[in-house]
Design a protein around this motif. Structure first.
Motif, PDB file in Angstrom:
ATOM      1  N   SER A  16       1.956   7.254  -5.405  1.00 48.70           N
ATOM      2  CA  SER A  16       2.165   6.001  -6.155  1.00 48.70           C
ATOM      3  C   SER A  16       0.886   5.433  -6.744  1.00 48.70           C
ATOM      4  CB  SER A  16       2.826   4.945  -5.255  1.00 48.70           C
ATOM      5  OG  SER A  16       1.982   4.655  -4.164  1.00 48.70           O
ATOM      6  N   SER A  17      -0.279   5.889  -6.281  1.00 51.17           N
ATOM      7  CA  SER A  17      -1.541   5.368  -6.835  1.00 51.17           C
ATOM      8  C   SER A  17      -2.655   6.395  -6.647  1.00 51.17           C
ATOM      9  CB  SER A  17      -1.925   4.041  -6.156  1.00 51.17           C
ATOM     10  OG  SER A  17      -2.200   4.258  -4.789  1.00 51.17           O
ATOM     11  N   ARG A  39       5.550   4.876  -0.406  1.00 53.22           N
ATOM     12  CA  ARG A  39       6.469   3.811   0.018  1.00 53.22           C
ATOM     13  C   ARG A  39       6.890   2.920  -1.145  1.00 53.22           C
ATOM     14  NH1 ARG A  39       2.462   1.581   4.327  1.00 53.22           N
ATOM     15  NH2 ARG A  39       1.243   2.011   2.459  1.00 53.22           N
ATOM     16  N   ARG A  40       6.009   2.720  -2.136  1.00 53.95           N
ATOM     17  CA  ARG A  40       6.312   1.757  -3.210  1.00 53.95           C
ATOM     18  C   ARG A  40       7.173   2.417  -4.298  1.00 53.95           C
ATOM     19  NH1 ARG A  40       0.329  -0.193  -4.241  1.00 53.95           N
ATOM     20  NH2 ARG A  40      -0.004   1.963  -3.624  1.00 53.95           N
ATOM     21  N   THR A  41       8.484   2.242  -4.154  1.00 55.24           N
ATOM     22  CA  THR A  41       9.442   2.905  -5.044  1.00 55.24           C
ATOM     23  C   THR A  41       9.220   2.519  -6.503  1.00 55.24           C
ATOM     24  OG1 THR A  41      10.984   2.608  -3.233  1.00 55.24           O
ATOM     25  CG2 THR A  41      11.906   3.402  -5.285  1.00 55.24           C
ATOM     26  N   GLU A  42       8.900   1.217  -6.762  1.00 53.22           N
ATOM     27  CA  GLU A  42       8.768   0.775  -8.154  1.00 53.22           C
ATOM     28  C   GLU A  42       7.626   1.513  -8.848  1.00 53.22           C
ATOM     29  OE1 GLU A  42       8.185  -0.899  -5.408  1.00 53.22           O
ATOM     30  OE2 GLU A  42       6.217  -1.803  -5.616  1.00 53.22           O
ATOM     31  N   LEU A  43       6.542   1.780  -8.118  1.00 55.51           N
ATOM     32  CA  LEU A  43       5.416   2.503  -8.722  1.00 55.51           C
ATOM     33  C   LEU A  43       5.776   3.974  -8.968  1.00 55.51           C
ATOM     34  CD1 LEU A  43       2.251   1.081  -6.892  1.00 55.51           C
ATOM     35  CD2 LEU A  43       3.248   0.421  -9.076  1.00 55.51           C
ATOM     36  N   ARG A 209      -6.815  -1.610   0.094  1.00 54.21           N
ATOM     37  CA  ARG A 209      -5.580  -1.610   0.888  1.00 54.21           C
ATOM     38  C   ARG A 209      -5.821  -0.981   2.260  1.00 54.21           C
ATOM     39  NH1 ARG A 209      -0.945   0.898  -0.957  1.00 54.21           N
ATOM     40  NH2 ARG A 209       0.387  -0.798  -0.250  1.00 54.21           N
TER      41      ARG A 209
END
Ligand code: NAP
Length: 273
Positions: A16-17, A39-43, A209
């Motif tokens: 995701s990043s 974990r971050r579905t939107e990304l 993070r």
């Protein structure tokens, strides 16, 4: 051993990043078939849209599957394996990229912090590898592939030399290298390569993070490399079948100093505690 990227079926954890995201963009651009996790579905959805748009412009099909979830959970790891088998009939390259550090002096840190750091950076990587091995050995695959199988494990320059304020993370990243070296010799007979990547300061969310932050060392100013650069170096190393890379000049210097003047580094590190 050389590994072909076009058509290769590749899992990327932590996409995701940062480095994982760049790996996904660059590998998709080269025609790989991807399963991406974080974990971050939107990304992950944004990344998938970006890849689809680029491929649509080029008039080529997109092979991209998203498996959102926490990689420290066994059910997420199993879902990733099930998806790659279901969607592509097998697996060629597993990239264990998901990771993150906790920072602060060890004294006073909790056993829970140690567990969190080891679960994410070591246990998940080892357990993903365990699940992926049968597929990499070509057992149970329903479609064949021209790409020789490979495992890519993200360690760190601090997996080559311990530094202050990152004791648990250093322990995990050293362990990744040890695990990878053992495994490389064991699975050579199946024609599976193992690449260890030891990035240095890379300009990602890594530094913002942290799993926990109870204090950071004040390193001398140095510029970070981009995640695009690190991903490019990883892909070059996959293609040429390298065993270990350090895609950061100062990291290569640190590694050299640690081999030939470790006491000097012990002394220098005292300035940053
Ligand atoms: P990043 O931008 O923070 O990326 C970390 C990735 O891991 C994110 O996609 C994150 O996504 C994912 N992740 C974290 N916890 C997860 C979990 N429990 N389950 C699933 N995915 C999880 O940092 P990065 O620099 O690209 O890090 C990539 C790798 O390089 C890591 O293994 C890191 O330890 C290593 N590394 C980085 C540096 C550096 O300077 N940046 C240096 C040496 C080594 P979600 O939060 O969406 O889950």
């Amino acid at each position: 051993m050389r590994h072909k990227i076009p058509g290769a079926r590749i899992i990327i954890t932590g996409a995701s990043s940062g480095i994982g995201r760049q790996l996904a963009l660059q590998l998709a651009n080269l025609g790989a078939k991807l399963v991406i996790n974080a974990r971050r579905t939107e990304l992950l959805n944004e990344l998938a849209n970006e890849i689809r748009e680029k491929n649509d412009k080029k008039g080529v099909p997109t092979f991209l599957e998203i498996v959102p979830g926490d990689i420290t959970l066994p059910e997420t790891r199993q879902a990733i394996i099930d998806r790659v088998l279901g969607a592509y009939g097998g697996l060629d390259i597993l990239i264990n990229n998901a990771g993150g550090a906790a920072t602060g002096l060890f004294e006073g840190n909790s056993p829970e912090r140690l567990k969190k750091v080891l679960d994410l950076n070591l246990v998940s990587l080892v357990e993903m590898t365990r699940l992926a091995l049968p597929l990499l050995k070509r057992e149970g695959q329903t479609q064949t592939s021209e790409t020789a199988p490979m495992i890519v494990n993200l360690s760190s320059v601090v997996g080559l030399r311990g530094v202050t304020h990152y004791s648990e993370y250093c322990a995990a990243k050293f362990a990744v290298r040890g695990f990878s070296e053992s495994l490389r010799t064991e699975i050579h007979r199946y024609g599976i390569d193992v690449l260890v990547v030891c990035p240095g300061s890379t300009d990602t969310e890594f530094f913002t993070r942290y799993l926990e932050n109870t204090g950071e060392p004040k390193w001398p100013h140095h510029s970070r490399v981009s995640p695009e650069y690190v991903a490019r170096k990883i892909i070059q190393a996959i293609r040429s079948g390298k065993h270990e890379i350090i895609p950061f000049f100062l990291g290569r210097v640190l590694n050299w100093l640690n081999k030939f003047c470790p006491r000097f580094l012990d002394w220098a590190m005292l300035w940053y505690t």
